[in-house]
Design a protein around this motif. Structure first.
Motif, PDB file in Angstrom:
ATOM      1  N   PRO A 287       0.804  -1.232   0.000  1.00  0.00           N
ATOM      2  CA  PRO A 287       0.000   0.000   0.000  1.00  0.00           C
ATOM      3  C   PRO A 287       0.833   1.276   0.000  1.00  0.00           C
ATOM      4  CG  PRO A 287      -0.131  -1.100   2.128  1.00  0.00           C
ATOM      5  CD  PRO A 287       0.589  -2.020   1.226  1.00  0.00           C
TER       6      PRO A 287
ATOM      7  N   LEU B  23       3.176   3.836  -4.637  1.00  0.00           N
ATOM      8  CA  LEU B  23       2.165   4.657  -5.290  1.00  0.00           C
ATOM      9  C   LEU B  23       1.611   3.942  -6.521  1.00  0.00           C
ATOM     10  CD1 LEU B  23       3.962   8.133  -5.122  1.00  0.00           C
ATOM     11  CD2 LEU B  23       2.280   7.202  -3.543  1.00  0.00           C
ATOM     12  N   MET B  24       0.284   4.039  -6.688  1.00  0.00           N
ATOM     13  CA  MET B  24      -0.338   3.469  -7.880  1.00  0.00           C
ATOM     14  C   MET B  24      -0.170   4.399  -9.082  1.00  0.00           C
ATOM     15  SD  MET B  24      -1.379   0.596  -6.852  1.00  0.00           S
ATOM     16  CE  MET B  24      -2.632  -0.004  -7.976  1.00  0.00           C
ATOM     17  N   GLU B  25      -0.025   5.685  -8.821  1.00  0.00           N
ATOM     18  CA  GLU B  25       0.337   6.642  -9.850  1.00  0.00           C
ATOM     19  C   GLU B  25       1.488   7.480  -9.305  1.00  0.00           C
ATOM     20  OE1 GLU B  25      -0.641   7.460 -12.907  1.00  0.00           O
ATOM     21  OE2 GLU B  25      -2.295   6.049 -13.176  1.00  0.00           O
TER      22      GLU B  25
ATOM     23  N   LYS C 257     -11.107   5.864 -11.190  1.00  0.00           N
ATOM     24  CA  LYS C 257     -11.098   5.597 -12.631  1.00  0.00           C
ATOM     25  C   LYS C 257     -12.459   5.043 -13.016  1.00  0.00           C
ATOM     26  CE  LYS C 257      -6.826   4.138 -14.453  1.00  0.00           C
ATOM     27  NZ  LYS C 257      -5.837   3.115 -14.655  1.00  0.00           N
TER      28      LYS C 257
ATOM     29  N   SER D 127      -4.417   1.706  -1.248  1.00  0.00           N
ATOM     30  CA  SER D 127      -3.031   2.006  -1.617  1.00  0.00           C
ATOM     31  C   SER D 127      -2.842   3.508  -1.782  1.00  0.00           C
ATOM     32  CB  SER D 127      -2.681   1.319  -2.945  1.00  0.00           C
ATOM     33  OG  SER D 127      -2.487  -0.050  -2.750  1.00  0.00           O
TER      34      SER D 127
ATOM     35  N   THR E  99      -1.433   6.808  -3.577  1.00  0.00           N
ATOM     36  CA  THR E  99      -1.191   7.244  -4.944  1.00  0.00           C
ATOM     37  C   THR E  99      -0.888   8.731  -4.921  1.00  0.00           C
ATOM     38  OG1 THR E  99      -1.978   7.111  -7.235  1.00  0.00           O
ATOM     39  CG2 THR E  99      -3.583   7.796  -5.571  1.00  0.00           C
ATOM     40  N   TRP E 100      -0.497   9.251  -6.078  1.00  0.00           N
ATOM     41  CA  TRP E 100      -0.058  10.640  -6.138  1.00  0.00           C
ATOM     42  C   TRP E 100      -0.957  11.419  -7.071  1.00  0.00           C
ATOM     43  CZ3 TRP E 100       2.741  13.265  -3.023  1.00  0.00           C
ATOM     44  CH2 TRP E 100       3.315  14.487  -3.387  1.00  0.00           C
TER      45      TRP E 100
ATOM     46  N   TRP F 155      -5.812   5.381  -3.764  1.00  0.00           N
ATOM     47  CA  TRP F 155      -6.231   4.763  -5.021  1.00  0.00           C
ATOM     48  C   TRP F 155      -7.469   3.941  -4.761  1.00  0.00           C
ATOM     49  CZ3 TRP F 155      -4.776   4.940 -10.030  1.00  0.00           C
ATOM     50  CH2 TRP F 155      -5.184   3.896 -10.855  1.00  0.00           C
TER      51      TRP F 155
ATOM     52  N   GLN G  19      -9.400   9.520 -15.475  1.00  0.00           N
ATOM     53  CA  GLN G  19      -9.349   9.402 -14.023  1.00  0.00           C
ATOM     54  C   GLN G  19      -9.589  10.777 -13.418  1.00  0.00           C
ATOM     55  OE1 GLN G  19      -5.571   7.683 -13.023  1.00  0.00           O
ATOM     56  NE2 GLN G  19      -4.433   9.553 -13.385  1.00  0.00           N
TER      57      GLN G  19
ATOM     58  N   PHE H 108      -3.993  10.078 -18.497  1.00  0.00           N
ATOM     59  CA  PHE H 108      -2.924   9.125 -18.242  1.00  0.00           C
ATOM     60  C   PHE H 108      -1.572   9.691 -18.627  1.00  0.00           C
ATOM     61  CE2 PHE H 108      -5.603   6.171 -16.668  1.00  0.00           C
ATOM     62  CZ  PHE H 108      -6.449   5.533 -17.543  1.00  0.00           C
TER      63      PHE H 108
END
Lengths: 299, 251
Positions: free
Chosen positions: A210, A213-215, B75, B122, B124-125, B137, B174, B243
């Motif tokens: 987790p 980062l997923m993005e 998304k 998770s 994410t950025w 996310w 997204q 994306f």
């Protein structure tokens, strides 16, 4: 109207007699001492106030600059005032300074260069106090950015002093400049393994953590056909402050998953051929006992 | 509030929370289902407990659903293009967090003990390589249709009314949902977030975002049970991302 007596000012205001103790040989020693004793702490307090304001408004680095810019000139003014109180004329000193200045100028080229480089560093601000930077072989946290040098604290708690001139001339990597960093984990697998399956496993491991980062999304890069292995790189991103622990986690998770899946991570090895890929090397079994006569093989 | 020595168990979706009292200490522990296997009825012996020492006044426990503490990156199940002047309605399902509070019975003073995610999301950025913000996310995809099988007790249905007020077509690949501005409404067996209206104004202008302060029309009769973390009726911010916006490997 009655008579109005108007006293002369000098009669109305009695003269103040200064006690002899304040003078030593005609020099106002106590006054000079008072200026020093009150002035220096006052200058410190004002500089500290200015520093705290700059830290609140801007950042710690500017606070340091403001503190030094206020305190040192204030001390200089106080010292000049004290010298004048003590009756010391600065004119001869300034005269001599011209000659001394030339000599000092030659001797202090490096210091002047460091000071000027310091101004450039402050203006350009490639890093700030608290950043982790890498200069050559040295990596550490920036403690202070001073007139002549930058002080780093290394991760094993040593202090490294780097002259400003060296920083301006050298490549400096600011490790903590951006909020996210990419973790590149090299993975070598045996030639017999299924590269496509390895790629899927590596991406599963990254996306399952987790704190990865997923993005920007994790990707697997094919690096090449190595001498002992097929080489990949798992490139995934995490927040800069937790870069090391997350990278360590991924290393451990990859090893554990490869062990569970029976995937071989080969150690370096060489294949030797005798000139024909079918003829084996001749091998003689040597006994387990101690070798005699310099290690000669038994016939 | 559990009696001393007794263990209360609360299950919300995959999350199980155990609460017990030992003397004047309140202890909380939790576990989540893994690979579809629910946690045991009783807490394992080696589980870690969070502990709080309480004031010696009558208390009761409050358990509330709340939104996660960060924005969510969503998304759609299928990317689509929103033509200029067109609008679309999408539904997203957000795993709730569970907020445990201790409330002093006489004064009503509430103190939050802990907030636990029902699902682990998770990181994410949201931003670019130089600046941005941390978000979660969302593993569930946003959908154009709302079907009965999409409802689960721990998932909050968020409704977004998107419209394209710019002169360009908008690729909806997204988007970010700023849940700290949303209240939660409840209808029996269903949790809903307040409706969000997003009007895209163009690449350089961002989007106008407005919270309706009401449940969506699909949740008629729902009542508010949790106010928003941050009170705001509207603002302008960047909401949509493509994306390709995050350079690097994909240019």
């Amino acid at each position: 109207m009655g008579d109005v007596k108007i006293f002369a000012l000098q009669e109305a205001v009695p003269a103040v007699e200064v006690p002899d103790v304040l003078y030593v040989g005609g020099i106002p020693l106590l006054r000079a001492a008072l200026i020093l004793v009150i002035g220096i702490p006052a200058a410190w307090a004002i500089a500290r106030f200015a520093r705290d304001y700059a830290i609140r408004t801007y950042d710690a680095q500017k606070g340091l600059v403001v503190h030094k810019s206020v305190f040192y000139p204030a001390v200089l003014v106080i010292l000049v005032t004290v010298l004048r109180e003590l009756g010391l004329s600065l004119t001869p000193l300034l005269g001599a300074a011209g000659i001394v200045g030339i000599a000092v100028g030659f001797a202090s080229q490096t210091s002047v260069s460091n000071i000027i480089s310091g101004f450039f560093l402050l203006a350009e601000a490639p890093f700030k106090v608290g950043d982790v930077i890498k200069v050559g072989e040295t990596t550490g946290v920036v403690m202070t950015i001073d007139m002549l040098s930058v002080k780093l604290r290394t991760f094993d708690n040593q202090m490294v002093r780097i002259p400003n001139e060296a920083l301006v001339k050298t490549e400096v990597t600011t490790v903590t400049r951006f909020p996210i960093r990419r973790m590149d984990i090299p993975v070598g697998i045996a030639y017999k393994e299924d590269a496509g399956r390895i790629r899927e496993i590596l991406l599963e491991i990254a996306t399952a953590n987790p704190r990865v980062l997923m993005e920007p999304e994790p990707i697997v890069i094919f690096e090449g056909y190595g001498a002992s292995s097929v080489d990949f790189k798992l490139a995934s991103w995490t927040q800069t402050p937790i870069f090391l622990p997350v990278r360590n986690e991924l290393f451990e998770e990859i090893k554990a998953r490869f062990d569970a899946e029976g995937i071989e991570i080969p150690f370096p090895h060489r294949s030797l051929y005798t000139g024909s890929d079918t003829a084996p090397f001749p091998i003689r079994i040597v006994s387990d006992g101690p070798v005699e006569d310099g290690g000669a093989l038994e016939p | 509030m559990p009696t001393v020595g007794a263990i209360e168990r609360i299950s919300v979706g995959p999350l199980t929370v155990w609460i017990t009292r030992v003397g004047d200490e309140l202890r909380v522990s939790h576990a989540r289902a893994e690979h579809g296997v629910a946690p045991p009825i009783d807490p394992p012996d080696d589980i870690d407990w969070n502990r709080w020492s309480l004031r010696d006044v009558p208390h009761h426990l409050s358990v509330l659903p709340v939104f996660p503490d960060r924005p969510l990156l969503i998304k759609p199940d299928h990317s689509f293009t929103l033509m200029r002047m067109a609008s679309a309605r999408i539904y997203s399902r957000v795993p709730a967090w569970v907020r445990l509070q201790v409330v002093e019975t006489e004064t009503g003073l509430a103190s939050t003990l802990v907030e636990l995610p029902t699902e682990t999301l998770s990181d994410t950025w949201w931003g670019d390589f130089v600046e941005g913000s941390l978000a979660y996310w969302l593993p569930t995809k946003a959908r154009r249709e709302l079907r009965p099988d999409l409802f689960e007790p721990h998932l909050i249905i968020c409704t977004l009314q998107l419209s394209n007020g710019s002169t360009d077509n908008l690729a909806v690949e997204q988007l970010v949902l700023r849940v700290d501005h949303l209240s939660i409404f409840e209808r029996p067996g269903e949790l809903w977030g307040e409706e969000v209206v997003v009007e895209y104004q163009g690449e350089s202008l961002g989007s106008d975002i407005r919270m309706e302060d009401l449940p969506p029309r699909e949740a008629e009769g729902a009542v508010e049970i949790t106010p928003a973390r941050a009170q705001s009726r509207g603002f302008r911010a960047r909401t949509f991302a493509r994306f390709m916006a995050l350079g690097g490997f994909r240019g």
